[in-house]
Design a protein around this motif. Structure first.
Motif, PDB file in Angstrom:
ATOM      1  N   ASN A  83      52.594  44.543  30.737  1.00 57.91           N
ATOM      2  CA  ASN A  83      53.202  43.220  30.940  1.00 57.91           C
ATOM      3  C   ASN A  83      52.399  42.321  31.870  1.00 57.91           C
ATOM      4  O   ASN A  83      52.960  41.465  32.549  1.00 57.91           O
ATOM      5  N   TYR A  84      51.084  42.538  31.968  1.00 58.64           N
ATOM      6  CA  TYR A  84      50.147  41.732  32.778  1.00 58.64           C
ATOM      7  C   TYR A  84      50.429  41.835  34.274  1.00 58.64           C
ATOM      8  O   TYR A  84      49.523  42.008  35.066  1.00 58.64           O
ATOM      9  N   ALA A  85      51.719  41.649  34.679  1.00 59.16           N
ATOM     10  CA  ALA A  85      52.111  41.741  36.085  1.00 59.16           C
ATOM     11  C   ALA A  85      51.260  40.848  36.986  1.00 59.16           C
ATOM     12  O   ALA A  85      50.831  41.250  38.057  1.00 59.16           O
ATOM     13  N   LEU A  86      51.024  39.596  36.552  1.00 56.64           N
ATOM     14  CA  LEU A  86      50.330  38.637  37.424  1.00 56.64           C
ATOM     15  C   LEU A  86      51.346  38.023  38.383  1.00 56.64           C
ATOM     16  O   LEU A  86      52.539  37.964  38.082  1.00 56.64           O
ATOM     17  N   PHE A  87      50.866  37.555  39.532  1.00 59.55           N
ATOM     18  CA  PHE A  87      51.755  36.851  40.465  1.00 59.55           C
ATOM     19  C   PHE A  87      51.903  35.412  39.977  1.00 59.55           C
ATOM     20  O   PHE A  87      50.912  34.679  39.921  1.00 59.55           O
ATOM     21  N   PRO A  88      53.140  34.988  39.639  1.00 61.32           N
ATOM     22  CA  PRO A  88      53.310  33.686  38.978  1.00 61.32           C
ATOM     23  C   PRO A  88      52.950  32.487  39.866  1.00 61.32           C
ATOM     24  O   PRO A  88      52.527  31.458  39.367  1.00 61.32           O
ATOM     25  N   HIS A  89      53.118  32.655  41.185  1.00 59.30           N
ATOM     26  CA  HIS A  89      52.892  31.524  42.096  1.00 59.30           C
ATOM     27  C   HIS A  89      51.449  31.439  42.587  1.00 59.30           C
ATOM     28  O   HIS A  89      51.095  30.514  43.295  1.00 59.30           O
ATOM     29  N   LEU A  90      50.611  32.407  42.211  1.00 57.71           N
ATOM     30  CA  LEU A  90      49.210  32.393  42.643  1.00 57.71           C
ATOM     31  C   LEU A  90      48.315  31.910  41.499  1.00 57.71           C
ATOM     32  O   LEU A  90      48.580  32.212  40.335  1.00 57.71           O
ATOM     33  N   SER A  91      47.249  31.178  41.864  1.00 53.88           N
ATOM     34  CA  SER A  91      46.283  30.737  40.850  1.00 53.88           C
ATOM     35  C   SER A  91      45.612  31.965  40.236  1.00 53.88           C
ATOM     36  O   SER A  91      45.683  33.076  40.778  1.00 53.88           O
ATOM     37  N   GLU A 107      35.043  36.522  52.939  1.00 54.04           N
ATOM     38  CA  GLU A 107      35.346  35.446  51.993  1.00 54.04           C
ATOM     39  C   GLU A 107      34.232  35.250  50.946  1.00 54.04           C
ATOM     40  O   GLU A 107      34.505  35.078  49.759  1.00 54.04           O
ATOM     41  N   ALA A 108      32.979  35.271  51.392  1.00 54.70           N
ATOM     42  CA  ALA A 108      31.859  35.034  50.465  1.00 54.70           C
ATOM     43  C   ALA A 108      31.808  36.131  49.392  1.00 54.70           C
ATOM     44  O   ALA A 108      31.562  35.858  48.211  1.00 54.70           O
ATOM     45  N   GLU A 109      32.095  37.358  49.812  1.00 54.54           N
ATOM     46  CA  GLU A 109      32.093  38.487  48.889  1.00 54.54           C
ATOM     47  C   GLU A 109      33.242  38.336  47.875  1.00 54.54           C
ATOM     48  O   GLU A 109      33.077  38.602  46.682  1.00 54.54           O
ATOM     49  N   ILE A 110      34.403  37.891  48.388  1.00 50.11           N
ATOM     50  CA  ILE A 110      35.555  37.674  47.500  1.00 50.11           C
ATOM     51  C   ILE A 110      35.199  36.629  46.437  1.00 50.11           C
ATOM     52  O   ILE A 110      35.415  36.837  45.243  1.00 50.11           O
ATOM     53  N   ARG A 111      34.627  35.501  46.878  1.00 51.81           N
ATOM     54  CA  ARG A 111      34.247  34.415  45.943  1.00 51.81           C
ATOM     55  C   ARG A 111      33.343  34.982  44.847  1.00 51.81           C
ATOM     56  O   ARG A 111      33.542  34.731  43.668  1.00 51.81           O
ATOM     57  N   LYS A 112      32.345  35.744  45.273  1.00 47.37           N
ATOM     58  CA  LYS A 112      31.353  36.256  44.321  1.00 47.37           C
ATOM     59  C   LYS A 112      31.990  37.229  43.315  1.00 47.37           C
ATOM     60  O   LYS A 112      31.818  37.091  42.104  1.00 47.37           O
ATOM     61  N   ARG A 113      32.773  38.151  43.852  1.00 47.86           N
ATOM     62  CA  ARG A 113      33.346  39.174  42.962  1.00 47.86           C
ATOM     63  C   ARG A 113      34.367  38.581  41.998  1.00 47.86           C
ATOM     64  O   ARG A 113      34.440  38.985  40.840  1.00 47.86           O
ATOM     65  N   VAL A 114      35.187  37.638  42.492  1.00 54.02           N
ATOM     66  CA  VAL A 114      36.190  37.026  41.611  1.00 54.02           C
ATOM     67  C   VAL A 114      35.487  36.211  40.527  1.00 54.02           C
ATOM     68  O   VAL A 114      35.833  36.295  39.343  1.00 54.02           O
ATOM     69  N   GLY A 124      35.971  32.047  33.471  1.00 55.21           N
ATOM     70  CA  GLY A 124      35.436  31.444  34.693  1.00 55.21           C
ATOM     71  C   GLY A 124      35.898  30.012  34.911  1.00 55.21           C
ATOM     72  O   GLY A 124      36.023  29.555  36.045  1.00 55.21           O
ATOM     73  N   HIS A 125      36.229  29.309  33.834  1.00 58.43           N
ATOM     74  CA  HIS A 125      36.602  27.888  33.936  1.00 58.43           C
ATOM     75  C   HIS A 125      38.086  27.695  34.227  1.00 58.43           C
ATOM     76  O   HIS A 125      38.537  26.573  34.388  1.00 58.43           O
ATOM     77  N   LEU A 126      38.870  28.776  34.273  1.00 57.95           N
ATOM     78  CA  LEU A 126      40.330  28.617  34.412  1.00 57.95           C
ATOM     79  C   LEU A 126      40.879  29.126  35.751  1.00 57.95           C
ATOM     80  O   LEU A 126      42.085  29.298  35.900  1.00 57.95           O
ATOM     81  N   GLY A 127      40.000  29.321  36.714  1.00 54.28           N
ATOM     82  CA  GLY A 127      40.402  29.886  38.001  1.00 54.28           C
ATOM     83  C   GLY A 127      41.494  29.119  38.734  1.00 54.28           C
ATOM     84  O   GLY A 127      42.282  29.711  39.477  1.00 54.28           O
ATOM     85  N   ASP A 128      41.575  27.807  38.511  1.00 53.42           N
ATOM     86  CA  ASP A 128      42.545  26.986  39.257  1.00 53.42           C
ATOM     87  C   ASP A 128      43.935  26.969  38.626  1.00 53.42           C
ATOM     88  O   ASP A 128      44.893  26.502  39.226  1.00 53.42           O
ATOM     89  N   ARG A 129      44.028  27.477  37.417  1.00 55.80           N
ATOM     90  CA  ARG A 129      45.333  27.395  36.728  1.00 55.80           C
ATOM     91  C   ARG A 129      46.315  28.438  37.251  1.00 55.80           C
ATOM     92  O   ARG A 129      45.937  29.412  37.896  1.00 55.80           O
ATOM     93  N   LEU A 130      47.580  28.246  36.877  1.00 56.35           N
ATOM     94  CA  LEU A 130      48.613  29.243  37.147  1.00 56.35           C
ATOM     95  C   LEU A 130      48.769  30.125  35.900  1.00 56.35           C
ATOM     96  O   LEU A 130      48.484  29.682  34.785  1.00 56.35           O
ATOM     97  N   PRO A 131      49.265  31.366  36.088  1.00 56.89           N
ATOM     98  CA  PRO A 131      49.409  32.260  34.936  1.00 56.89           C
ATOM     99  C   PRO A 131      50.174  31.644  33.766  1.00 56.89           C
ATOM    100  O   PRO A 131      49.788  31.830  32.610  1.00 56.89           O
TER     101      PRO A 131
END
Ligand SMILES: Nc1ncnc2c1ncn2[C@@H]1O[C@H](COP(=O)(O)OP(=O)(O)O)[C@@H](O)[C@H]1O
Ligand SMILES: [Mg+2]
Length: 269
Positions: A83-91, A107-114, A124-131
């Protein structure tokens, strides 16, 4: 090395044996499938490997390290559920970053890995959206990106494709297979769908009633089934009763044919 050794794993609920004496070696980099009918113990076994269910007996080692009683966050395992189990309120970005933030990565490592993980699943182009702004297939790809972002030793997936419609299921299935081969992460996926199992798995573990019936490649299970249950579950099989005499097979109805290439088993096997 992320080889997994499982020995004698057992789980009982009251008097009901959900998983009995489950033993298996998973090779480093392998894509392994737990296959079997509903209720045969696939999820229970996977959750014991993840650390969410405490086994009543048996042992699990990962790369030689005993993790049988280690808590889930000490196992470095990536998990993907039906069921994906994404957090609905997080991008989307923050959903994928979640495990890395919990591990207190810089933080820099997080940016790179994500960014890398989202690129791998082509989001990669949809990082700002909500689930909720993504389709089901895209959401499941986010869940996969989240699981691989922590660079797990093993990836465990429980029926990850079953909430997708038929077309998407095929597409995400192929993507998952390619991703697994690219990254070489030891992967165990649960499914009850034999076609899905045969098309992505290096090896299949066919289960029934909490026990393993047979382990092997799709070809091995198809052409050399260990018993009637396996033959029945894998592929489309017709059963003929009769007797094999030398190289001949004689059916109960009197029909004879060469037994060459026909799989013949004694009755009640
Ligand atoms: N918490 C529980 N309490 C009692 N029985 C359970 C529990 N969890 C699972 N079971 C039973 O154990 C069996 C295996 O369940 P499960 O591992 O979820 O099967 P599968 O994933 O193969 O469909 C089922 O018969 C199920 O009803
Ligand atoms: Mg299940």
């Amino acid at each position: 090395m992320a080889n997994v050794e499982i020995a004698g794993l057992t789980k009982t609920y009251g008097t009901f044996r959900a998983v009995t004496d489950f033993g298996l070696s998973v090779r480093d980099g392998e894509f392994l499938i737990f296959l079997g009918p509903s209720g045969c113990g696939k999820t229970t076994t996977l959750r014991m490997l993840a650390g969410f269910i405490e086994p009543d007996g048996g042992q699990v080692t990962l790369g030689g390290r005993d993790i049988t009683h280690a808590p889930p966050h000490r196992r470095n395992i990536g998990l993907v559920f039906q069921n994906y189990a994404l957090f609905p309120h997080l991008s989307i970005f923050e959903n994928v970053a979640f495990g890395l933030r919990r591990r207190k990565q810089p933080e820099a490592e997080i940016r790179k890995r994500v960014t890398d993980a989202l690129e791998l699943v082509e989001l990669g182009h949809l990082g700002d959206r909500l689930p909720k702004q993504l389709s089901g297939g895209q959401q499941q790809r986010v869940a996969i990106a989240r699981a691989i972002a922590i660079r797990p030793d093993i990836l465990l997936l429980d029926e990850p494709l079953s909430n997708l419609d038929a077309r998407l299921r095929l597409q995400v299935r192929d993507e998952l297979r390619n991703l697994q081969k690219t990254l070489g992460i030891t992967t165990i996926m649960v499914t009850h769908d034999q076609e899905e199992a045969m098309s992505v798995g290096d090896r299949l573990v066919l289960m029934r009633a909490g026990m393993i019936e047979q382990v092997g490649t799709a070809q091995e299970l198809y052409y050399q089934p260990a018993n009637r249950f396996v033959a029945d579950f894998i592929g489309r099989t017709n059963f003929l009763s009769g007797a094999a005499i030398g190289n001949m097979f004689r059916s109960a109805g009197g029909c004879r044919c060469a037994a060459d290439g026909i799989w013949v088993r004694p009755p009640r096997s």
